[in-house]
Design a protein around this motif. Structure first.
Motif, short mmCIF file in Angstrom:
data_model
loop_
_atom_site.label_atom_id
_atom_site.label_comp_id
_atom_site.label_asym_id
_atom_site.label_seq_id
_atom_site.Cartn_x
_atom_site.Cartn_y
_atom_site.Cartn_z
N PHE B 114 0.84 -1.20 0.00
CA PHE B 114 0.00 0.00 0.00
C PHE B 114 0.88 1.26 0.00
O PHE B 114 0.69 2.17 -0.81
N TYR B 115 1.86 1.27 0.90
CA TYR B 115 2.73 2.45 1.00
C TYR B 115 3.62 2.62 -0.23
O TYR B 115 4.04 3.74 -0.55
N GLU B 116 3.91 1.54 -0.93
CA GLU B 116 4.69 1.64 -2.15
C GLU B 116 3.89 2.43 -3.20
O GLU B 116 4.44 3.29 -3.90
N GLY B 117 2.59 2.15 -3.27
CA GLY B 117 1.73 2.92 -4.16
C GLY B 117 1.63 4.38 -3.74
O GLY B 117 1.64 5.29 -4.58
N VAL B 118 1.56 4.61 -2.43
CA VAL B 118 1.53 5.98 -1.91
C VAL B 118 2.81 6.71 -2.33
O VAL B 118 2.77 7.85 -2.81
N ARG B 119 3.94 6.03 -2.18
CA ARG B 119 5.24 6.64 -2.48
C ARG B 119 5.32 7.03 -3.96
O ARG B 119 5.73 8.13 -4.31
N LEU B 120 4.90 6.10 -4.81
CA LEU B 120 4.90 6.35 -6.26
C LEU B 120 4.11 7.61 -6.62
O LEU B 120 4.61 8.50 -7.32
N ALA B 121 2.88 7.67 -6.13
CA ALA B 121 2.02 8.81 -6.45
C ALA B 121 2.59 10.09 -5.85
O ALA B 121 2.55 11.16 -6.49
N CYS B 122 3.12 10.00 -4.63
CA CYS B 122 3.70 11.19 -3.99
C CYS B 122 4.88 11.71 -4.81
O CYS B 122 5.06 12.92 -4.96
N GLU B 123 5.67 10.79 -5.33
CA GLU B 123 6.81 11.18 -6.14
C GLU B 123 6.36 11.89 -7.41
O GLU B 123 6.86 12.96 -7.75
N GLU B 124 5.36 11.30 -8.08
CA GLU B 124 4.86 11.91 -9.31
C GLU B 124 4.29 13.30 -9.08
O GLU B 124 4.37 14.16 -9.93
N LEU B 125 3.68 13.49 -7.92
CA LEU B 125 2.98 14.75 -7.66
C LEU B 125 3.79 15.71 -6.79
O LEU B 125 3.34 16.80 -6.46
N ASN B 126 4.99 15.29 -6.41
CA ASN B 126 5.85 16.10 -5.56
C ASN B 126 5.20 16.42 -4.20
O ASN B 126 5.14 17.58 -3.77
N ILE B 127 4.69 15.37 -3.57
CA ILE B 127 3.99 15.52 -2.28
C ILE B 127 4.80 14.81 -1.19
O ILE B 127 5.37 13.75 -1.43
N ASP B 128 4.84 15.40 0.01
CA ASP B 128 5.50 14.76 1.15
C ASP B 128 4.48 14.05 2.04
O ASP B 128 3.46 14.64 2.40
N LEU B 129 4.79 12.82 2.42
CA LEU B 129 4.00 12.17 3.45
C LEU B 129 4.47 12.75 4.78
O LEU B 129 5.63 12.57 5.17
N ALA B 130 3.60 13.48 5.46
CA ALA B 130 4.07 14.28 6.59
C ALA B 130 3.49 13.84 7.93
O ALA B 130 3.67 14.51 8.95
N GLY B 131 2.79 12.71 7.95
CA GLY B 131 2.26 12.27 9.24
C GLY B 131 1.12 11.30 9.05
O GLY B 131 0.76 10.96 7.93
N GLY B 132 0.57 10.85 10.17
CA GLY B 132 -0.54 9.92 10.07
C GLY B 132 -0.89 9.29 11.39
O GLY B 132 -0.42 9.71 12.44
N ASP B 133 -1.73 8.29 11.32
CA ASP B 133 -2.17 7.58 12.51
C ASP B 133 -2.46 6.15 12.08
O ASP B 133 -2.97 5.92 10.98
N THR B 134 -2.07 5.21 12.90
CA THR B 134 -2.36 3.81 12.58
C THR B 134 -3.10 3.21 13.77
O THR B 134 -2.67 3.35 14.91
N THR B 135 -4.22 2.58 13.50
CA THR B 135 -4.99 1.98 14.58
C THR B 135 -5.48 0.60 14.14
O THR B 135 -5.42 0.27 12.97
N ALA B 136 -5.92 -0.18 15.10
CA ALA B 136 -6.49 -1.47 14.78
C ALA B 136 -7.90 -1.26 14.24
O ALA B 136 -8.48 -0.19 14.36
N SER B 137 -8.44 -2.29 13.63
CA SER B 137 -9.80 -2.24 13.11
C SER B 137 -10.42 -3.61 13.33
O SER B 137 -9.72 -4.62 13.31
N VAL B 138 -11.71 -3.65 13.58
CA VAL B 138 -12.38 -4.94 13.82
C VAL B 138 -12.37 -5.77 12.55
O VAL B 138 -12.01 -6.94 12.55
N THR B 139 -12.78 -5.15 11.45
CA THR B 139 -12.72 -5.85 10.16
C THR B 139 -12.26 -4.90 9.10
O THR B 139 -12.61 -3.73 9.10
N GLY B 140 -11.48 -5.39 8.18
CA GLY B 140 -11.19 -4.64 6.97
C GLY B 140 -10.25 -3.47 7.13
O GLY B 140 -9.68 -3.23 8.19
N LEU B 141 -10.11 -2.76 6.02
CA LEU B 141 -9.16 -1.67 5.92
C LEU B 141 -9.92 -0.34 5.80
O LEU B 141 -10.87 -0.23 5.04
N THR B 142 -9.48 0.63 6.58
CA THR B 142 -10.02 1.98 6.50
C THR B 142 -8.87 2.93 6.24
O THR B 142 -7.83 2.83 6.89
#
Lengths: 345, 345
Positions: B114-142
């Motif tokens: 997932f992050y590899e795709g994020v990195r690719l798009a960020c590179e193409e668009l000249n965007i910095d990943l500048a933060g985030g939050d990671t949490t558990a989930s009961v089911t699935g991906l959000t």
């Protein structure tokens, strides 16, 4: 036959995971003053000012249980969670963006209750709801809060500024939110198949409020500004004292010694912990969700910081290469370990 | 006995819901230049510049189906979704914050994809990943993406600036992402209990790419700046042409007439629509997820805007009090209706 490698997230824990996932990203825009690794991203606004942005995801069944979490309180707490990240940078939150994922079990009236709580907290903290996104959800409620704040660049306090001998300060008291949660969980279990449940909350109102409706410590940041007191490092106490202190020390490349008897724990926390045969110190160290602030100040500011009347000094920062220890009244040192995410998933 | 009122969210639709929930909020901070109601919030940075912030929530089972959505593409598309909101304000995205809710079914390696795709798009668009939050989930991906951009205040284009007689311009072509999704859903149904499924995608690669890996139109915003062309109003085409045009017209207090034969639809979209007995115009009007841009320019700029080679003019804005119409080749007017959220929930 070779199989694709499959590493469980729990093996890394939240912080290990974040390091692994975001390691390949290096900032390329000069407006990115600070990226991953603090309570909020810091983005250049003008030559002297910066915009701070944080994001937090709250998921039903993990971060809250609607069996006992009133939606109005959840709205209020959502704002607290977002605002606390900005406050922890020594900045004031000014805007909020809310994303909601809602399943069809929620009525418009239910969402209005949620927003009523949001409105209340925004009013208290002088924050504008400035946007959001609403989408459907297969099950349950998902909330993401983006908080935006503003500060003079020179006022911003990062996690990485703590120096040896700095004093470790804590606002409010710890473990109360965790004990509030334990109480709610106990009553849920006990009253599981009772027809007209009457949960026993008398005498524990303070703990419930600390869990269900915690206040963001805007007052502390305002008082620090008033007294022209700038901490050397700061972090929001959301994961528990142990984990958050270790995060701050890791970022600052130092260790810490905190003293057990100095950790502020409320009378009500002690009482319920005793009743439930839990150790209140464990609640304070690992419970999390206190949304109080942990910050460090130079030793020379001790008198000034105590005069605020808002903090307890619980220990001090130690040299690079040292670890984080809890010193018990009998003088023994217990090395702190982080809890949290690893257990949840 | 009186019962509490319980209004289904579907009765209001997404926009009605947002109006109802956020109506009580009036901005109180002078840095809040624009709040709820555009693609992004606009926050004062300096006297002449502004920071733009948007948020989007993507939920498994609603916004994507991991049966056929590769995680790397999902990471890429997440960046496109966020970046498009900032671009639609005539600003360039510079930072991104990502919140992830992940259940234990996801391995570290899956998230790295997932992050590899994020990195690719960020590179193409000249965007910095500048933060985030990671949490558990009961089911699935959000996934929640917060996108942050920057622009001179005078360059920002809102939804509400369209004027009668302005030309309605569309980048790229419409309906392809929707047809890509239909194809993926069809193959999923057909191959439901086939042991070694071999989905038939030959000849439809373009449609799949438009759905799974859409590009944010940074090139268009750069070209407009190059040509010193400032649209009067702009919106990201994420909900479908009908819904997004109506949003723009509602904000601008005007109507519109668009011409069916001028709506850009790709050959591949036509082909698959024919094969699947679907109307490609309906796909273009209501399909959504194109992540192209819709904007208006004064009639006097027609030549200049056509010279970009990036847009089609599909109609024009009409007087306040008029509605939005689709004009068919035989000259009849069909009044546009919004689709989307109401059907999803």
């Amino acid at each position: 036959m070779e199989q694709n490698k499959r590493t469980q997230i729990a093996e890394l824990g939240e912080f290990g995971l974040i390091d692994k996932l975001t390691g390949a990203f290096a900032p390329r825009n000069r407006t990115t003053l600070r990226g991953v690794g603090d309570d909020a991203a810091v983005i250049a606004a003008s030559r002297s000012e910066a915009t701070l942005v944080s994001t937090d995801l709250l998921m039903e069944g993990i971060d809250f249980d609607l069996t006992y979490f009133p939606l109005k309180h959840l709205g209020y707490k959502t704002v607290t969670v977002g605002a606390s990240d900005i406050l922890a940078m020594n900045a004031l939150p000014e805007q909020l963006l809310l994303s909601l994922g809602v399943s069809s079990k929620f009525s418009v009236e239910a969402l209005q209750e949620f927003y009523e709580g949001v409105r209340l907290a925004c009013e208290e903290l002088n924050i504008d709801l400035a946007g959001g996104d609403t989408t459907a959800s297969v099950t349950g409620l998902t909330v993401n809060v983006t908080a935006i704040g503003r500060a003079r660049r020179s006022d911003i306090v990062y996690r990485n500024g703590a120096k040896p001998n700095d004093l470790i300060c804590i606002t409010g008291n710890l473990g109360a939110a965790y004990m509030g949660l334990q109480l709610l969980e106990r009553e849920k279990r006990v009253l599981h198949d009772v027809e007209n449940p009457e949960p026993q909350f008398a005498g524990h109102e303070y703990l419930l409020e600390k869990y269900l409706k915690p206040r963001a410590r805007r007052d502390v940041i305002a008082a620090l500004a008033e007294e022209k007191l700038r901490p050397t490092a700061m972090i929001d106490l959301s994961d528990g004292l142990a984990s958050d202190l270790m995060q701050l020390c890791k970022a600052s490349d130092c260790g810490a010694r905190i003293y057990l008897e100095r950790i502020p724990i409320a009378r009500q926390t002690h009482q319920l912990a005793e009743e439930m045969h839990t150790d209140p110190v464990v609640a304070a160290l690992n419970g999390g969700q206190d949304h109080e602030l942990l910050f460090t100040v130079p030793l020379s500011m001790q008198e000034q910081v105590m005069r605020l009347g808002l903090v307890d000094v619980i220990g001090h920062i130690t040299q690079p290469g040292t670890e984080c220890y809890l010193v018990t009244p009998d003088g023994s040192d217990i090395r702190l370990k982080a809890q949290g995410f690893k257990e949840e998933i």
